[in-house]
Motif scaffolding. Structure first.
Motif, mmCIF file in Angstrom:
data_model
loop_
_atom_site.group_PDB
_atom_site.id
_atom_site.type_symbol
_atom_site.label_atom_id
_atom_site.label_comp_id
_atom_site.label_asym_id
_atom_site.label_seq_id
_atom_site.Cartn_x
_atom_site.Cartn_y
_atom_site.Cartn_z
ATOM 1 N N VAL A 138 49.121 50.237 54.136
ATOM 2 C CA VAL A 138 48.334 49.834 52.970
ATOM 3 C C VAL A 138 48.146 48.324 53.033
ATOM 4 N N THR A 139 46.892 47.886 53.182
ATOM 5 C CA THR A 139 46.554 46.473 53.295
ATOM 6 C C THR A 139 45.653 46.069 52.136
ATOM 7 N N PRO A 140 45.369 44.775 51.981
ATOM 8 C CA PRO A 140 44.418 44.374 50.919
ATOM 9 C C PRO A 140 43.044 45.002 51.059
ATOM 10 N N SER A 141 42.673 45.481 52.267
ATOM 11 C CA SER A 141 41.375 46.142 52.437
ATOM 12 C C SER A 141 41.450 47.648 52.256
ATOM 13 N N LEU A 174 46.934 48.727 43.168
ATOM 14 C CA LEU A 174 47.688 47.683 43.863
ATOM 15 C C LEU A 174 47.352 46.358 43.188
ATOM 16 N N PRO A 175 48.219 45.833 42.338
ATOM 17 C CA PRO A 175 47.867 44.628 41.554
ATOM 18 C C PRO A 175 47.708 43.382 42.411
ATOM 19 N N ARG A 186 44.336 43.769 43.889
ATOM 20 C CA ARG A 186 43.348 44.307 42.930
ATOM 21 C C ARG A 186 42.498 45.405 43.588
ATOM 22 N N ARG A 187 43.205 46.358 44.186
ATOM 23 C CA ARG A 187 42.522 47.448 44.880
ATOM 24 C C ARG A 187 43.042 48.776 44.336
ATOM 25 N N ARG A 188 42.151 49.784 44.358
ATOM 26 C CA ARG A 188 42.505 51.114 43.891
ATOM 27 C C ARG A 188 42.308 52.134 45.010
ATOM 28 N N ASP A 190 36.046 48.640 37.204
ATOM 29 C CA ASP A 190 36.111 47.658 36.120
ATOM 30 C C ASP A 190 37.217 46.632 36.341
ATOM 31 N N ASP A 191 38.372 47.067 36.855
ATOM 32 C CA ASP A 191 39.498 46.153 37.038
ATOM 33 C C ASP A 191 39.949 46.111 38.497
ATOM 34 N N ALA A 192 39.071 46.419 39.435
ATOM 35 C CA ALA A 192 39.433 46.418 40.855
ATOM 36 C C ALA A 192 38.323 45.765 41.663
ATOM 37 N N GLU A 193 38.706 45.173 42.797
ATOM 38 C CA GLU A 193 37.738 44.544 43.689
ATOM 39 C C GLU A 193 37.348 45.451 44.845
ATOM 40 N N GLY A 194 38.006 46.579 44.993
ATOM 41 C CA GLY A 194 37.683 47.521 46.051
ATOM 42 C C GLY A 194 38.294 48.873 45.755
#
Length: 788
Positions: free
Chosen positions: A214-217, A125-126, A129-131, A153-157
């Motif tokens: 699907v949320t930012p968390s 999810l760009p 920045r979550r996978r 590496d490229d995700a915050e969560g």
């Protein structure tokens, strides 16, 4: 050639398609499907791990309908053909539909992790920045950790969703309070995706994917949102600390507000910590909250129960203490965490001030006068501090399974103890063991004087309230039993204590035959006459008829024979125990114990000299048995040495010729590798299944050689070998003796040692290796009785 493979899943349109389909199994459902989709073509898709050939649907009324390859299709090596073989494509399509429904940007792709294209589904999810990782294949902790680091590496969560329960899902549940799961259910020609929230009690609440958010968390279901709001803080990992530690609080240092070690039921403080045989380090200390925070001007000891807390993802650590005691001034100064305060300056009487102030002499100021007096000695311990220090020292000796002397206590606790008189020592020991409690051992029994209990121990016990301590002849035996109780209570791990020996004399009971009614008073007179008739035979031994020197000799011989029991063979041990039984029965009667049966009457009537002779004979036989066992052991060691030398010569010859191992391979090395594989699998192996090669080697000798080559603290691999009924091999005691460990006397203790060594072997050879549990059996030198 007919195709007998029951292929249930395919893709629609072409071989590279990611549009999955499940062929209905019933004929009437297949008819409806054909009518609804007349233009579909089906393929053994490459994203299913198939050959890429075209498939046709086969309709049957007597068996399940399924897809089949055309005759011209290439050879197919597809591994999975069932309903679940296309779950990754159904999950991919379901997530794409959910993102389109929620109008969110995202990239969804399947991953081949080594077993097929359906190993995992990754969602990125760009905007946030979550996978999301749908893990559909089995994974262990190390593989999961590598994948988690790669995705981070490229995700915050990262949200992990697992298809099956296993050790990793249990790790997630224990750490976060819940774990996300995924499953698919067949509905017509497709599989509906459900997301589940697994709680700590292993229950899973399922929600259709289209009803999730699907949320930012991350991905959210009604149940996951509820658990996230109420889940507790992840618990740090705890490891036991052996040997104890000392600490002194640092009240001026603050505790981080977001420390992962902070809990509501404990105090989290900063302290200077000194583990045993380690330098001082500043760290966090977690103390019980049911007590007040201890004053910072003292030093405290954690004798046992300390644990090292480590929180994953942080570089910090903390020490958790369940119980702690304050050290006296002498011990606190020895830790380096405390020094005695300087003595206050003496008060000077005021004088009449001079009319003018005199300036200091520059020479005197440059060369100050130094005092030649020695520094002040540590303040003497108060009565309460001395009692606590002696109690702690005796508890430490009990933990190490050793006795001590008053001189040793004076060296380790305080030199002032050496100046105590017998009366002062007695009063101090009474304070150490007060009040007397049945479930707490009397630590005064650990103090010895020339190998014997203290001569005034009976006075200590009398003041503590032990019945008949002042008149009993069994104080030595009482002290031996109480010593074992202390070893059991303070040992690591602690064991159940044996009952405390009673010093009360027992009166013999003589059964009365049932007779007709007698006149009043007849029963009392009859009991008195029976007691006078039976007492010489079943009561206390007549001391006048027994030579006191013979009795002392008999006690010494019995003690020596008891110490030799563990080293005896089966036949010699049986005879020795029979001899000890009769001698101890006679000594018990001599010491005042009553005999409640008529059977040992013949034993009681004997003289002390008679038992001296029979115990001396049993001792001679025992010594011969020990000498023979030593000779056999030396022969075994010589033979094992020859085996090792032959193995070394064989291995050198094989390395020189660069040839693989043959049937003449070293049996010790062969068996070591076999037992290491057994330990890695968490299993055991029967004695008859050991790989000893074709040389006809004796398993007893080879197993002993395996454990002797492993090292002193390495688990005994021979514990993985079982007898005929999942019990230790008959010669497991011989292996313990050969490798230099103490040999237990009882089968129960041997079974506990055997099982603990299995646990140690599983931990040492596991993947990954785990910390080894402590060994239950000491070395032969540690198990020997201490010399004082």
């Amino acid at each position: 050639m007919l195709d007998h493979r029951l292929v249930q899943t395919a893709v629609i349109g072409h071989k590279n398609s990611d549009h999955p389909v499940i062929l209905p199994m019933d004929a009437w459902e297949l008819d409806r499907w054909r009518g609804a989709h007349p233009g579909y073509s089906y393929w053994c898709g490459l994203q299913l791990g198939g050959c890429g050939g075209e498939l046709s649907d086969r309709r049957y009324t007597t068996k399940v309908c399924h897809f089949a390859h055309h005759r011209t299709a290439p050879v197919c090596h597809r591994k999975n053909n069932g309903e679940s073989s296309a779950d990754h494509l159904f999950i991919k399509r379901g997530v794409q539909r959910l993102l389109g429904k929620r109008k969110m940007k995202g990239r969804v792709e399947t991953r081949d992790l080594g077993t097929g294209p359906g190993d995992a589904v990754d969602v990125y999810l760009p905007d946030s920045r979550r996978r999301l990782r749908f893990q559909l294949s089995a994974v262990d902790y190390r593989a999961w950790r590598r994948a988690d680091d790669e995705l981070a590496d490229d995700a915050e969560g990262i949200d992990w969703i697992f298809s099956s329960e296993g050790p990793i899902t249990q790790q997630f549940t224990g750490r976060h309070g819940y774990c996300l799961r995924v499953r698919c259910e067949t509905v017509g020609g497709e599989r509906r995706v459900h997301i589940g929230a697994e709680a700590r009690d292993r229950t899973v609440s399922w929600t259709p994917l289209e009803d999730c958010t699907v949320t930012p968390s991350g991905i959210v279901t009604p149940d996951t949102e509820k658990i996230r709001l109420t889940r507790p803080r992840p618990r740090p990992t705890a490891f036991p600390l052996q040997g104890g530690l000392a600490f002194a609080l640092v009240p001026e240092a603050g505790v981080p507000a977001d420390s992962p070690f902070a809990t509501k039921d404990r105090h989290l403080l900063v302290a200077d910590v000194k583990p045993v045989d380690s330098p001082i380090v500043r760290a966090l200390v977690s103390l019980p909250a049911d007590t007040e925070v201890p004053p910072a001007e003292h030093v405290y000891r954690v004798a046992d129960g300390a644990r090292l807390l480590i929180a994953e993802g942080t570089a910090g650590w903390a020490v958790e203490a369940r119980r702690y005691t304050r050290l006296n001034a002498h011990d606190a100064q020895r830790t380096g965490l405390w020094t005695p305060p300087a003595a206050p300056e003496p008060m000077v009487a005021p004088t009449v001030p001079a009319p003018r102030t005199r300036k200091p002499d520059p020479v005197s100021a440059a060369n100050p006068v130094t005092s030649s007096e020695p520094p002040a000695a540590p303040a003497p311990l108060t009565r309460g501090e001395m009692t606590t220090a002696v109690r702690d020292a005796l508890a430490q000796h009990a933990r190490l399974r050793t006795t001590t002397t008053w001189e040793t206590l004076a060296r380790t606790v305080s030199p002032a103890l050496a100046q105590y008189s017998d009366t002062g020592r007695r009063d101090l020991l009474v304070a150490v063991d007060s009040p007397l409690r049945e479930n707490v051992p009397v630590l005064s029994a650990l103090v010895r004087d020339r190998g014997e209990p203290l001569p005034y121990l009976f006075r200590v016990l009398s003041e503590l309230g032990v019945p008949r301590a002042a008149v009993s002849h069994r104080i030595k035996r009482w002290a031996a039993v109480e010593t074992e109780r202390a070893f059991a209570a303070y040992g690591v791990p602690a064991r159940a204590m044996p009952p405390r020996l009673s010093l009360e004399p027992e009166h013999p009971t003589v059964p009365q035959p049932a007779t007709a009614r007698k006149p009043a008073g007849f029963a009392a007179r009859q009991r008195s006459a029976d007691h006078r008739a039976v007492a010489p035979q079943h009561g206390r031994v007549d001391m006048a008829s027994s030579d006191l020197s013979k009795v002392r000799d008999l006690r010494a011989l019995v003690t020596e024979l008891e110490r030799m029991l563990p080293a005896l063979g089966m036949r010699s041990r049986k005879r020795a125990r029979k001899t000890l039984s009769s001698a101890q029965t006679w000594l018990a009667a001599y010491d005042g114990e009553a005999l409640t049966t008529r059977q040992p009457a013949a034993v009681v009537r004997k003289k002390a000299g008679h038992f001296v002779l029979i115990v001396e004979g049993a001792l001679e036989t025992a010594r011969e048995s020990v000498r023979a066992a030593k000779q056999n052991e030396e022969k075994q060691r010589a033979r094992e040495e020859r085996l090792r030398r032959a193995a070394d010569l064989g291995s050198r010859a094989k390395r020189a010729t660069h040839s693989p191992f043959t049937a003449a391979e070293d049996p010790v090395g062969r068996l070591t590798r076999q037992l290491a594989d057994v330990a890695a699998g968490g299993r055991t192996v029967a004695l008859k299944h050991l790989d000893l090669g074709s040389g006809g080697s004796d398993p007893r000798h080879v197993l002993a050689a395996v454990d002797r080559e492993m090292g002193s603290d390495v688990p005994l691999l021979s514990a993985l070998v079982t007898g005929s009924e999942e019990v230790p091999v008959p010669f497991f005691r011989d292996i313990l003796r050969t490798v230099g460990l103490a040999v237990p006397q009882t089968d129960e203790a041997l079974l506990k040692i055997w099982r603990r060594e299995q646990e140690r072997a599983y931990a040492a050879h596991g993947n990954p290796p785990r910390p080894l549990p402590p060994r239950l059996v000491p070395t032969a030198s540690q198990a020997a009785p201490p010399r004082t």
